[in-house]
Design a protein around this motif. Structure first.
Motif, PDB file in Angstrom:
ATOM      1  N   GLY A 209     -16.942  -6.588  26.273  1.00 16.96           N
ATOM      2  CA  GLY A 209     -15.924  -6.871  27.196  1.00 16.96           C
ATOM      3  C   GLY A 209     -16.285  -8.463  27.463  1.00 16.96           C
ATOM      4  O   GLY A 209     -15.852  -9.273  28.779  1.00 16.96           O
ATOM      5  N   LEU A 210     -16.678  -9.125  26.717  1.00 15.55           N
ATOM      6  CA  LEU A 210     -17.271 -10.853  26.896  1.00 15.55           C
ATOM      7  C   LEU A 210     -16.199 -11.627  26.030  1.00 15.55           C
ATOM      8  O   LEU A 210     -16.389 -12.708  25.833  1.00 15.55           O
ATOM      9  CB  LEU A 210     -18.522 -10.958  26.266  1.00 15.55           C
ATOM     10  CG  LEU A 210     -19.560 -10.149  27.017  1.00 15.55           C
ATOM     11  CD1 LEU A 210     -21.102 -10.391  26.527  1.00 15.55           C
ATOM     12  CD2 LEU A 210     -19.798 -10.567  28.634  1.00 15.55           C
TER      13      LEU A 210
ATOM     14  N   GLY B 271      -8.248  -8.132  22.280  1.00 20.48           N
ATOM     15  CA  GLY B 271      -8.755  -7.470  23.330  1.00 20.48           C
ATOM     16  C   GLY B 271      -7.643  -6.025  23.246  1.00 20.48           C
ATOM     17  O   GLY B 271      -8.195  -5.097  23.352  1.00 20.48           O
ATOM     18  N   ARG B 272      -6.713  -6.203  23.171  1.00 18.99           N
ATOM     19  CA  ARG B 272      -5.527  -5.141  23.195  1.00 18.99           C
ATOM     20  C   ARG B 272      -6.007  -4.268  21.915  1.00 18.99           C
ATOM     21  O   ARG B 272      -6.186  -2.923  22.160  1.00 18.99           O
ATOM     22  CB  ARG B 272      -4.119  -5.671  23.062  1.00 18.99           C
ATOM     23  CG  ARG B 272      -3.171  -4.970  23.934  1.00 18.99           C
ATOM     24  CD  ARG B 272      -1.890  -5.571  23.806  1.00 18.99           C
ATOM     25  NE  ARG B 272      -1.538  -6.773  24.728  1.00 18.99           N
ATOM     26  CZ  ARG B 272      -0.941  -7.828  24.028  1.00 18.99           C
ATOM     27  NH1 ARG B 272      -0.310  -7.654  23.068  1.00 18.99           N
ATOM     28  NH2 ARG B 272      -0.527  -8.677  25.030  1.00 18.99           N
TER      29      ARG B 272
ATOM     30  N   ARG C 143     -10.363  -3.560  25.246  1.00 18.75           N
ATOM     31  CA  ARG C 143     -11.114  -4.426  25.914  1.00 18.75           C
ATOM     32  C   ARG C 143     -10.636  -5.485  26.659  1.00 18.75           C
ATOM     33  O   ARG C 143      -9.724  -5.853  26.047  1.00 18.75           O
ATOM     34  CB  ARG C 143     -12.363  -4.767  25.201  1.00 18.75           C
ATOM     35  CG  ARG C 143     -13.210  -3.690  24.458  1.00 18.75           C
ATOM     36  CD  ARG C 143     -14.195  -2.916  25.358  1.00 18.75           C
ATOM     37  NE  ARG C 143     -15.157  -2.326  24.754  1.00 18.75           N
ATOM     38  CZ  ARG C 143     -15.007  -1.215  24.398  1.00 18.75           C
ATOM     39  NH1 ARG C 143     -13.643  -0.464  24.521  1.00 18.75           N
ATOM     40  NH2 ARG C 143     -15.879  -0.258  23.915  1.00 18.75           N
ATOM     41  N   PRO C 144     -11.076  -5.693  27.765  1.00 16.54           N
ATOM     42  CA  PRO C 144     -10.391  -7.087  28.399  1.00 16.54           C
ATOM     43  C   PRO C 144     -10.890  -8.141  27.639  1.00 16.54           C
ATOM     44  O   PRO C 144     -11.802  -8.166  27.070  1.00 16.54           O
ATOM     45  CB  PRO C 144     -11.356  -7.036  29.679  1.00 16.54           C
ATOM     46  CG  PRO C 144     -12.305  -6.141  29.622  1.00 16.54           C
ATOM     47  CD  PRO C 144     -12.083  -5.189  28.726  1.00 16.54           C
ATOM     48  N   ALA C 145     -10.047  -9.237  27.773  1.00 13.82           N
ATOM     49  CA  ALA C 145     -10.433 -10.307  27.094  1.00 13.82           C
ATOM     50  C   ALA C 145     -10.039 -11.651  27.816  1.00 13.82           C
ATOM     51  O   ALA C 145      -9.158 -12.420  27.495  1.00 13.82           O
ATOM     52  CB  ALA C 145      -9.886 -10.296  25.766  1.00 13.82           C
TER      53      ALA C 145
ATOM     54  N   ALA D  24      -1.484  -7.104  12.717  1.00 14.78           N
ATOM     55  CA  ALA D  24      -2.679  -7.172  11.746  1.00 14.78           C
ATOM     56  C   ALA D  24      -3.905  -6.626  12.547  1.00 14.78           C
ATOM     57  O   ALA D  24      -4.602  -6.037  11.753  1.00 14.78           O
ATOM     58  CB  ALA D  24      -2.681  -8.659  11.192  1.00 14.78           C
ATOM     59  N   LEU D  25      -4.035  -6.948  13.676  1.00 15.71           N
ATOM     60  CA  LEU D  25      -5.073  -6.414  14.194  1.00 15.71           C
ATOM     61  C   LEU D  25      -5.322  -5.045  14.676  1.00 15.71           C
ATOM     62  O   LEU D  25      -6.319  -4.307  14.396  1.00 15.71           O
ATOM     63  CB  LEU D  25      -5.398  -7.385  15.602  1.00 15.71           C
ATOM     64  CG  LEU D  25      -5.545  -8.815  15.679  1.00 15.71           C
ATOM     65  CD1 LEU D  25      -5.701  -9.413  16.685  1.00 15.71           C
ATOM     66  CD2 LEU D  25      -7.084  -8.989  14.743  1.00 15.71           C
TER      67      LEU D  25
END
Ligand SMILES: NC(=O)c1ccc[n+]([C@@H]2O[C@H](COP(=O)([O-])OP(=O)(O)OC[C@H]3O[C@@H](n4cnc5c(N)ncnc54)[C@H](OP(=O)(O)O)[C@@H]3O)[C@@H](O)[C@H]2O)c1
Length: 301
Positions: A185-186, A240-241, A245-247, A293-294
């Motif tokens: 989450g960092l 993040g998505r 996780r949050p980004a 891609a991600l």
């Protein structure tokens, strides 16, 4: 074909070996650790410590030159700069001087480079016709690497220069390093997050390298990055998505500058690069959009 690779044990090289072994090509990898080559690149790939292990009468069809010490791993101290330079420029000079002594020469040399060739381009759209915008150590390194490789033309060899963006892969490179902070989450933008990030999915990087090697009329520089670069803050959001996780934790510019010195220019600057020449040559990217891609890679991260 018989293809000689330098840097064949690296992220891009290993994927290239997998493709070309599957197509039945014969591969030789010049490596500092030739005994590792079969394990990393495939059991039938030959590892050599010295170029003269290739016999004069052993026909060579193509050379792919990717070797180089990792640029973003450590501070650019004077010793590190010397190593980054020697591992690309001196190694390429050695390769060329060996090719010059051979009677039988390969038809093509595909040599590595990076979009960092342009330096920090700010908001300017960069095609292969653009000059370097703002020179820094990374761009000087790429400029010298390309100039050295280009001398192979005088030997009658077609030279292709692959100006690669950030390669996105599940088994190494940039994404592997971001995985942990993002999973904790960092994750978040670097500096103000406005800098452009040219990226390329590993499958496209491999396909375009193969395309440029096979197309006899391809020569000179090619931007190897997806047609849709994103800003760093958009990249953080998409990663993040993809990792659920949050980004949103930005890393302050001053902290990066203080911690990394000139190396921070790689993270805080960027290139709004377009793969104009690849598109004009008819290459089709499988991954045009960063989120797709991600998402494709995230399950393997
Ligand atoms: N991955 C990216 O996002 C990216 C982006 C732009 C440009 N590039 C450039 O494209 C090339 C290939 O990228 P990659 O990600 O596949 O690189 P990589 O995984 O870091 O592998 C590079 C290879 O270079 C050789 N090498 C490392 N240190 C060396 C040294 N001190 N002296 C001589 N050889 C050394 C190694 O081969 P041996 O151990 O077998 O000798 C290594 O396998 C690199 O030069 C890189 O700068 C990569």
């Amino acid at each position: 074909m018989h293809i000689l690779l330098t840097g064949g044990t690296g992220l891009i090289g290993r994927h290239l070996c997998q493709l070309w072994r599957g197509q039945g090509h014969r591969l030789t990898v010049w490596s500092r650790n030739p005994e590792q080559v079969a394990k990393l690149c495939g059991s039938d790939v030959r590892g050599i410590a010295r170029l003269d292990e290739i016999a004069d009468d052993d026909t060579l069809d193509a050379v792919v030159n990717l070797a180089g010490a990792p640029i973003a791993d450590r501070h650019w101290t004077a010793a590190r700069r010397t190593l980054l330079w020697a591992s690309r420029i001196t190694l390429t000079e050695q390769l060329l001087s060996w090719l010059g002594r051979r009677e039988q020469r390969p038809a093509v040399l595909v040599s590595g480079s990076a979009v960092g060739w342009y330096g920090d381009g700010g908001e300017r759209e960069l095609t292969e016709a653009s000059p370097p915008v703002k020179e820094d150590f990374a761009s000087q390194l790429c400029i010298a690497w390309e100039e050295t490789a280009s001398r192979a033309q005088a030997l009658g060899i077609r030279v292709v220069l692959v100006r690669t963006g950030l390669v996105l892969a599940a088994d190494g490179g940039f994404l592997s390093r971001l995985r942990l902070p993002y999973k904790l989450g960092l994750g978040g933008p670097l500096g103000d997050g406005r800098q452009w990030m040219p990226w390329v999915h590993i499958d496209d990087q491999i396909a375009l390298t193969d395309f440029l090697l096979q197309h006899n009329d391809a020569s000179g520089p090619y931007n190897a990055c997806a047609p849709e670069p994103v800003r760093n803050r958009e990249f953080a959001k998409c990663l993040g998505r993809a990792l659920h996780r949050p980004a949103c934790l930005p890393v302050p510019k001053l902290l990066l500058k203080a911690g990394l010195g000139e190396l921070s220019t790689l993270l805080l600057g960027g290139q709004r690069a377009r793969p104009e020449r690849l598109l004009a040559a008819g290459f089709t990217f499988r991954f045009n959009d960063l989120q797709s891609a991600l998402d494709d890679l995230s399950s393997r991260l």
